[in-house]
Design a protein around this motif. Structure first.
Motif, PDB file in Angstrom:
ATOM      1  N   TYR A 192      29.971  30.363  50.862  1.00 55.38           N
ATOM      2  CA  TYR A 192      29.407  30.299  49.409  1.00 55.38           C
ATOM      3  C   TYR A 192      27.938  30.849  49.195  1.00 55.38           C
ATOM      4  O   TYR A 192      27.325  30.744  48.421  1.00 55.38           O
ATOM      5  N   SER A 193      27.189  31.106  50.473  1.00 55.87           N
ATOM      6  CA  SER A 193      26.080  31.682  50.079  1.00 55.87           C
ATOM      7  C   SER A 193      25.892  33.196  50.126  1.00 55.87           C
ATOM      8  O   SER A 193      25.096  33.792  50.048  1.00 55.87           O
ATOM      9  N   TYR A 194      27.181  33.594  50.133  1.00 54.24           N
ATOM     10  CA  TYR A 194      27.240  35.213  50.158  1.00 54.24           C
ATOM     11  C   TYR A 194      26.996  35.844  48.789  1.00 54.24           C
ATOM     12  O   TYR A 194      27.651  35.536  48.046  1.00 54.24           O
ATOM     13  N   LEU A 195      26.150  36.807  48.488  1.00 55.38           N
ATOM     14  CA  LEU A 195      26.122  37.547  47.510  1.00 55.38           C
ATOM     15  C   LEU A 195      26.317  39.101  48.036  1.00 55.38           C
ATOM     16  O   LEU A 195      25.553  39.591  48.889  1.00 55.38           O
ATOM     17  N   GLY A 196      27.101  39.890  47.625  1.00 53.96           N
ATOM     18  CA  GLY A 196      27.159  41.470  47.705  1.00 53.96           C
ATOM     19  C   GLY A 196      28.551  41.949  47.214  1.00 53.96           C
ATOM     20  O   GLY A 196      29.261  41.374  46.565  1.00 53.96           O
ATOM     21  N   TYR A 197      28.847  43.211  47.768  1.00 53.84           N
ATOM     22  CA  TYR A 197      29.931  43.942  47.696  1.00 53.84           C
ATOM     23  C   TYR A 197      30.726  44.041  49.005  1.00 53.84           C
ATOM     24  O   TYR A 197      30.050  44.308  49.997  1.00 53.84           O
ATOM     25  N   GLY A 198      32.062  44.117  48.881  1.00 53.92           N
ATOM     26  CA  GLY A 198      32.886  44.260  49.837  1.00 53.92           C
ATOM     27  C   GLY A 198      34.183  44.204  49.859  1.00 53.92           C
ATOM     28  O   GLY A 198      34.754  44.356  48.785  1.00 53.92           O
ATOM     29  N   LYS A 199      35.373  44.295  50.776  1.00 51.84           N
ATOM     30  CA  LYS A 199      36.632  44.527  50.731  1.00 51.84           C
ATOM     31  C   LYS A 199      37.284  43.509  51.598  1.00 51.84           C
ATOM     32  O   LYS A 199      36.784  42.883  52.530  1.00 51.84           O
ATOM     33  N   VAL A 200      38.158  42.698  50.708  1.00 53.67           N
ATOM     34  CA  VAL A 200      38.813  41.505  51.450  1.00 53.67           C
ATOM     35  C   VAL A 200      40.326  41.870  51.072  1.00 53.67           C
ATOM     36  O   VAL A 200      40.974  42.504  50.380  1.00 53.67           O
ATOM     37  N   THR A 201      41.170  41.373  52.300  1.00 56.34           N
ATOM     38  CA  THR A 201      42.558  41.307  52.141  1.00 56.34           C
ATOM     39  C   THR A 201      42.934  39.697  52.290  1.00 56.34           C
ATOM     40  O   THR A 201      42.546  38.883  52.762  1.00 56.34           O
ATOM     41  N   LEU A 202      43.948  39.710  51.133  1.00 52.11           N
ATOM     42  CA  LEU A 202      44.552  38.305  50.751  1.00 52.11           C
ATOM     43  C   LEU A 202      45.782  38.275  51.680  1.00 52.11           C
ATOM     44  O   LEU A 202      46.054  39.062  52.223  1.00 52.11           O
ATOM     45  N   LYS A 203      46.142  36.807  51.585  1.00 54.01           N
ATOM     46  CA  LYS A 203      47.040  36.503  52.467  1.00 54.01           C
ATOM     47  C   LYS A 203      48.557  37.086  52.306  1.00 54.01           C
ATOM     48  O   LYS A 203      49.314  37.443  53.106  1.00 54.01           O
ATOM     49  N   ASP A 204      48.810  37.403  50.962  1.00 56.43           N
ATOM     50  CA  ASP A 204      50.106  38.265  50.682  1.00 56.43           C
ATOM     51  C   ASP A 204      49.687  39.854  50.887  1.00 56.43           C
ATOM     52  O   ASP A 204      50.825  40.556  50.700  1.00 56.43           O
ATOM     53  N   GLY A 205      48.682  40.211  51.271  1.00 56.41           N
ATOM     54  CA  GLY A 205      48.488  41.563  51.769  1.00 56.41           C
ATOM     55  C   GLY A 205      47.703  42.362  50.422  1.00 56.41           C
ATOM     56  O   GLY A 205      47.414  43.521  50.814  1.00 56.41           O
ATOM     57  N   SER A 206      47.592  41.711  49.332  1.00 56.59           N
ATOM     58  CA  SER A 206      46.595  42.426  48.413  1.00 56.59           C
ATOM     59  C   SER A 206      45.258  42.751  49.072  1.00 56.59           C
ATOM     60  O   SER A 206      44.839  41.947  49.838  1.00 56.59           O
ATOM     61  N   THR A 207      44.526  43.742  48.244  1.00 57.71           N
ATOM     62  CA  THR A 207      43.322  43.752  48.765  1.00 57.71           C
ATOM     63  C   THR A 207      42.564  43.755  47.550  1.00 57.71           C
ATOM     64  O   THR A 207      42.803  44.223  46.465  1.00 57.71           O
ATOM     65  N   TYR A 208      41.036  43.342  47.667  1.00 53.86           N
ATOM     66  CA  TYR A 208      40.288  43.249  46.589  1.00 53.86           C
ATOM     67  C   TYR A 208      38.956  43.999  47.037  1.00 53.86           C
ATOM     68  O   TYR A 208      38.286  43.649  48.263  1.00 53.86           O
ATOM     69  N   LYS A 261      38.384  46.730  42.213  1.00 56.60           N
ATOM     70  CA  LYS A 261      39.606  47.442  42.504  1.00 56.60           C
ATOM     71  C   LYS A 261      40.526  46.222  43.192  1.00 56.60           C
ATOM     72  O   LYS A 261      40.034  45.685  44.066  1.00 56.60           O
ATOM     73  N   ILE A 262      41.589  46.158  42.741  1.00 59.27           N
ATOM     74  CA  ILE A 262      42.696  45.158  43.441  1.00 59.27           C
ATOM     75  C   ILE A 262      43.883  46.073  43.453  1.00 59.27           C
ATOM     76  O   ILE A 262      44.407  46.621  42.813  1.00 59.27           O
ATOM     77  N   ASP A 263      44.572  45.977  44.775  1.00 56.88           N
ATOM     78  CA  ASP A 263      45.823  46.707  45.020  1.00 56.88           C
ATOM     79  C   ASP A 263      46.932  45.406  45.556  1.00 56.88           C
ATOM     80  O   ASP A 263      46.547  44.882  46.472  1.00 56.88           O
ATOM     81  N   PHE A 264      47.356  45.065  44.494  1.00 56.12           N
ATOM     82  CA  PHE A 264      48.470  43.869  44.672  1.00 56.12           C
ATOM     83  C   PHE A 264      49.460  44.234  45.868  1.00 56.12           C
ATOM     84  O   PHE A 264      50.134  45.450  45.917  1.00 56.12           O
TER      85      PHE A 264
END
Length: 160
Positions: free
Chosen positions: A26-42, A60-63
């Protein structure tokens, strides 16, 4: 929408909180890429652990189901202007609230059926124009269908 569902990230290791290995620091500010539990990426920005686009920028989100989204996100919700590309080949470009088409937008199916107009809670609602082949309807929609008070239909000259 995206609370507590992050499983991996390309953010710097210090940006992650180890608690449950799923919650963005909760202290992070910035830009990045994350992978969600279902395999979607943000791919986009975060502010204090909340997925949120910066003014004038998109995420961009790839569900996992093949749906793609590019647009705005506020407080972990797809809200603002955005574009969906659905696995069927259909597209939507316009206003979105909490992940649903809401406000003014344009939809086009893979079959070439188009709708441009007002949306509410994911359904056609209010004034709009729907075109299917050589038929055009301009008028009111209610709960996703042509309203009972439909005013007129227009046909192209090739159908007469």
């Amino acid at each position: 929408m995206f609370d507590s569902i992050i499983t991996s990230t390309t953010l710097p290791p210090k940006a992650l909180e180890e608690r449950n290995s799923e919650i963005w620091n909760y202290s992070y500010l910035g830009y990045g890429k994350v992978t969600l539990k279902d395999g979607s990426t943000y791919t986009g920005s975060a502010k204090f652990g909340i997925l949120e686009t910066e003014k004038g920028k998109n995420c961009k989100i790839d569900f996992a189901d093949g749906t793609k989204y590019e647009g705005q996100i506020k407080n972990n919700q797809l809200t603002g202007k955005g574009t969906y590309l659905f696995p069927s080949g259909a597209t939507y470009e316009g206003e979105i609230v909490n992940g649903l088409r809401h406000g003014y937008g344009k939809y086009k199916s893979k079959d070439g059926i188009t709708y441009e107009g007002e949306w509410k809670d994911g359904k056609k609602e209010g004034n709009g124009i729907m075109v299917k082949g050589d038929m055009t309807y301009e008028g009111s929609f209610s709960k996703g269908v042509i309203a009972a008070s439909a005013s007129f239909l227009m046909f192209s000259s090739s159908s007469l």
